[in-house]
Structure formats: structure tokens, C-alpha cells
Scaffold this active site. Structure first.
Site, PDB file in Angstrom:
ATOM      1  N   SER B  19      41.917  40.716  34.168  1.00 20.32           N
ATOM      2  CA  SER B  19      40.895  41.034  33.169  1.00 20.32           C
ATOM      3  C   SER B  19      41.565  41.064  31.804  1.00 20.32           C
ATOM      4  CB  SER B  19      40.228  42.365  33.536  1.00 20.32           C
ATOM      5  OG  SER B  19      39.158  42.623  32.682  1.00 20.32           O
ATOM      6  N   HIS B  46      37.723  38.390  34.687  1.00 20.35           N
ATOM      7  CA  HIS B  46      36.549  38.927  33.984  1.00 20.35           C
ATOM      8  C   HIS B  46      36.300  38.111  32.726  1.00 20.35           C
ATOM      9  CE1 HIS B  46      37.083  43.134  35.964  1.00 20.35           C
ATOM     10  NE2 HIS B  46      36.582  42.231  36.787  1.00 20.35           N
ATOM     11  N   ASP B 139      38.695  47.207  39.067  1.00 19.74           N
ATOM     12  CA  ASP B 139      38.243  46.095  39.903  1.00 19.74           C
ATOM     13  C   ASP B 139      39.476  45.365  40.451  1.00 19.74           C
ATOM     14  OD1 ASP B 139      36.430  44.406  41.114  1.00 19.74           O
ATOM     15  OD2 ASP B 139      36.244  43.078  39.382  1.00 19.74           O
TER      16      ASP B 139
END
Lengths: 274, 204
Positions: B19, B46, B139
Site C-alpha cells: 500500500s 491499494h 490489510d
């Protein structure tokens, strides 16, 4: 942590087919497994077997099961550029050939795409020429679509999509504010009928100029995608349009050659052969 | 720490999550692996939900391999690099294909790294290499645990090197991580793995 195995799912799928005549065997396994895991956690079942047990003895639970197993995440004007092309190219094309426009939203979920389409038609001034049927497998979600509400947390996303689509006004023109939600102006649904329909059962019920089935078949495996495409093909008039999700593809289906690509980026196809 | 013991011919796929702060390490990895690296690589990074174009092109510029956003149910090809498309979750199916979904966000993310990692762990079992890079949320931590539980290899970018270390740190807390490496060491690992896989291939 609880992990679901394919064998558990097979048992469940068999029971649901036998007892309720719904067939999930050709659903895409990874997402189906996640949905079942979610149900097991949500209702605090010990295992998939416990879920099977509940479904065996408690038919009233089945509707809830269908609601939870199907994915009901949707947004208004998702992929704004798609809607722009619909407005500027596809719908004018249909209306240049005849004066009426019939639309099917196959897998309409809570109705966001139906609302988007009606706004689009209203702003084009052709809503009175249109007739729309919106279907879903899940009766509860159809009722929600009929109520025509959008939750507050989604309104920002919907509005920014509408702006990118370059609608005539701002999205709030079509909504009135309520406590937890926004109510869509139901007058705009006067040419829409909602009904329950299962794509898997494959029943043709009418013919259309335009079918939207976006991000629905991604929950099916290739076998079922192939079958559903036969149904969609048969439900289209010749030279009618089929719209699927931007990352879906028809190319591996038997009857892909009965369609031509109108817009590859937004996955808009035209039926050119019966 | 880098260990040659983790280089094994059994591996069939590599999955990489990241991310905030992961663009640089991902680019470094993609620009350094051999053009004919034989395993498929799945990238779940992401990204902005409404920006469909540009990211895959940006990643491809320096990459030795073309990076592609797969279509739903696309067959997995040897040596291809797949990037999870904007606003879709990307899963690996049994039977060597990729499926996409619009299910709700997981850890505020779609695509969610947990979903890609979990499905890949299920499909590849102990034949998967999972790599988690810099990022600002958790995540991927659960997904790394799934990979570990199913016998796969787990690698995180070292928290010291990560621009934002929440993601690798969360994975280190969630499960046993086989190797905590700098980007350069991750590259070295993949190059050594590539060499071994090619030797195996020549001997068959």
C-alpha cells in the site's frame, strides 16, 4: 480460525438444489466460499454443517440465505465513462432506429444502476419512450430497490460518479433527505417494473434493446457464464446492446461471435447474429 | 534474514501485497527480476478506486515484464504479472484462473490484499511465496497468516526500510514470517529462486 473446504460447500450446494431448486454449483468458488464463511460467522454457526442443518429444517431461513449469499454492493454511475457513452452513443443509436426503448437490468441488486439509468433518460428527455424491467434472484433486495433509497454513506461516492459522468444538475436534485438515508424520487421509476428472476434457471421472458448485466457474471464460473450468455443473447433484439463489467469478457463463450464489440474499454457489445 | 534454505523448486507462484510506500519497492522488484522469470506474479496494491487507467502503465514502464490487469476468469499463464484492477477484488481460483469480484471493501480496501493472499494460499497451498511491503493499514496480515498456515513462504519488507511500516509490522504480529528483508534482498531472493527453477527445468 475456521476454514471452509470444498467438500463442505458441495454438501450445502446439493441440499439447496434438492430442497429449494436453486443451483449454486456453477458459482465462482472463491467468492462463494467467502459468502458462506460470512454467513457462518454472521449467524454464529459452528460449521457449514450447522448451516446445512438450519436450511434443512427451517425453510423460512432460505430467503435470508439467498440475500446473504448474493453480493449486493453497487453504486450509482459506477464507471462514469460507461454512462457517458450510453448517453452520447448507445441510446441515440437505438432511438434512431425506432421510437421505443426497452431495457433489462439483469441482476439489479438494490437498484442503483436502475436509478442511474432513469436519471440519464430523464435528462435526455426520452424517459417516456422507455420501458425497463429490473430483476434479481433475491426478493429482499428487490423490495429494497422498489423502496428506492440510498444509504447516506454512499451518497458522496454516487455524487462524485455523477459529476464525472457530467450530468446536467447535481445528484441531490433527485433525492430527498431522510434520517439514515436518501429517498430517490419515485416518479422517475414510473416506467420501471421490478421482478424476481434467476439467471441460472435461464428463462427468457421478453426481448430488449439494451441489457445491463454488469459485474453479475463474475460470480459465476465459465460454464455458467457461457449458459447465461445464451439467455442474454436470446433476450436481445437483433442489433440490441449488451453491457457487462469493465473487467469481464465474452471471448471464451460459445456464442461470442454473435456479438461485435462496440466499446472495448467499457465492454459494450452489439448482437449482430441470431 | 536472507536464507538460502527458503529457495525451493516447489514454488509455483508469487503474490505481492502493498500500500502506501510500496510503489518504489514494487518497481524495484519488477525492474530487477529476469524477463523470463517462470512463475506467475500476482500484485495486489491499494489504489484509487475510481482511477482505472495509468497505474498498470506506470508499473510496466520499468518492469522487465509487461504488467496486466486480468479479466475475470482469465487463465493464469506462466511468467505473467497480474495486477488487481481498480475497484475489484482479485482472487485465485482452483483450476488455474483468476476471478474478480465487487464484494464489499475489506480493511477499507477494494482490492483487498487479504482476499488475494487468502485465495492464493488456498489454491497454491505450500507452493506459494507471499511478500508484503510497506503500507499504512493492516490489510494483508491475515492473508500472510493464511499463507503460513498452508505451508507457503512468508516474506515482509523490513519495517526499518518501509516508508510506512504498519503493514509489515501487522503481519509480523499476526503470524510467523519466514524472512524480513530489504527490497534488495527480496530481489536477490527472487533471482536465486529463478536460477534454481531454471536448473530444474533444464534437468527435466
Amino acid at each position: 480460525m475456521y476454514d471452509i473446504e470444498i467438500a463442505d460447500l458441495r454438501k450445502l450446494i446439493e441440499l439447496v438444489k434438492e430442497k429449494y431448486d436453486y443451483d449454486f454449483k456453477n458459482y465462482a468458488m472463491s467468492s462463494f466460499k467467502r459468502r458462506i464463511k460470512r454467513i457462518v460467522e454472521l449467524y454464529k454457526f459452528d460449521s457449514v454443517d450447522a448451516l446445512v442443518e438450519r436450511l434443512t429444517h427451517n425453510p423460512t431461513f432460505f430467503d435470508e440465505f439467498v440475500s446473504e449469499v448474493t453480493v449486493n454492493v453497487t453504486e450509482m454511475f459506477r464507471d462514469p465513462n460507461f454512462w457517458t457513452i450510453l448517453r452520447d452513443e448507445i441510446i441515440p443509436n437505438i432511438l434512431s432506429n425506432h421510437n421505443k426503448l426497452s431495457i433489462w437490468h439483469a441482476g439489479c441488486s438494490s437498484g442503483e444502476e436502475v436509478f442511474s439509468m432513469q436519471i440519464l433518460l430523464e435528462e435526455m428527455g426520452v424517459r417516456d419512450k422507455s420501458h425497463t424491467i429490473a430483476t434479481d434472484i433475491d426478493s429482499a433486495i428487490i423490495n429494497r430497490a422498489k423502496e428506492a433509497t440510498v444509504s447516506k454513506k454512499n451518497i458522496e461516492l454516487n455524487s462524485s460518479n455523477y459529476e464525472r459522468y457530467q450530468g446536467k444538475y447535481t445528484l441531490d436534485k433527485y433525492f430527498t433527505e431522510d434520517k439514515e438515508k436518501y429517498n430517490f424520487n419515485k416518479q422517475l421509476l414510473s416506467n420501471v417494473s421490478f421482478r424476481k428472476h434467476d439467471l441460472v434457471k435461464g428463462q427468457v421472458f421478453s426481448k430488449f434493446d439494451l441489457i445491463l448485466c454488469r459485474n453479475v457474471m463474475i460470480y459465476f464460473n465459465q460454464t455458467l457464464q457461457n449458459d447465461v450468455l445464451y439467455l442474454l443473447h436470446e433476450s436481445l433484439f437483433k442489433y440490441g446492446f449488451l453491457c457487462i463489467g469493465s473487467k469481464e469478457s465474452l471471448i471464451w463463450c460459445d456464442i461470442a461471435n454473435k456479438f461485435i464489440v462496440i466499446n472495448n474499454e467499457e465492454k459494450i457489445y452489439k448482437k449482430v447474429k441470431e | 534474514m536472507f536464507s538460502y534454505r527458503n529457495i525451493n523448486v516447489k514454488y509455483k507462484a508469487v503474490v505481492i501485497g502493498g500500500s502506501a510506500g510500496s510503489f518504489q519497492p514494487v518497481t524495484k522488484i519488477l525492474s530487477s527480476i529476469p524477463k523470463d522469470f517462470p512463475l506467475p506474479i500476482f500484485l495486489c496494491l491499494h489504489r484509487l478506486k475510481h482511477v482505472r487507467n495509468g497505474f498498470v502503465e506506470a508499473l510496466s514502464i520499468k518492469s522487465t515484464k509487461e504488467v496486466q490487469e486480468p479479466f475475470d476468469k482469465e487463465s493464469i499463464k506462466r511468467g505473467s504479472v497480474y495486477l488487481a484492477p481498480a475497484n475489484y477484488h482479485m482472487s485465485i481460483e482452483l483450476g488455474n484462473s483468476i476471478s474478480l469480484s465487487t464484494e464489499g471493501m475489506v480493511n477499507n480496501s477494494r482490492p483487498s490484499i487479504d482476499i488475494t493472499l487468502d485465495s492464493a494460499a488456498y489454491a497454491y497451498r505450500d507452493k506459494l511465496v507471499g511478500i508484503l511491503l510497506s503500507g499504512a493499514n493492516k490489510d494483508g496480515a491475515l492473508g500472510m497468516k493464511k499463507i503460513k498456515d498452508r505451508g507457503g513462504l512468508t516474506i515482509v519488507q523490513s519495517p526499518e526500510e518501509s516508508t510506512i511500516n504498519t503493514m509489515p509490522t501487522s503481519a509480523l504480529e499476526a503470524t510467523e514470517i519466514d524472512m524480513t528483508l530489504t527490497t534488495e534482498e527480496i530481489v536477490k531472493y527472487l533471482i536465486e529462486l529463478d536460477k534454481l527453477l531454471k536448473i530444474k527445468h533444464e534437468n527435466i
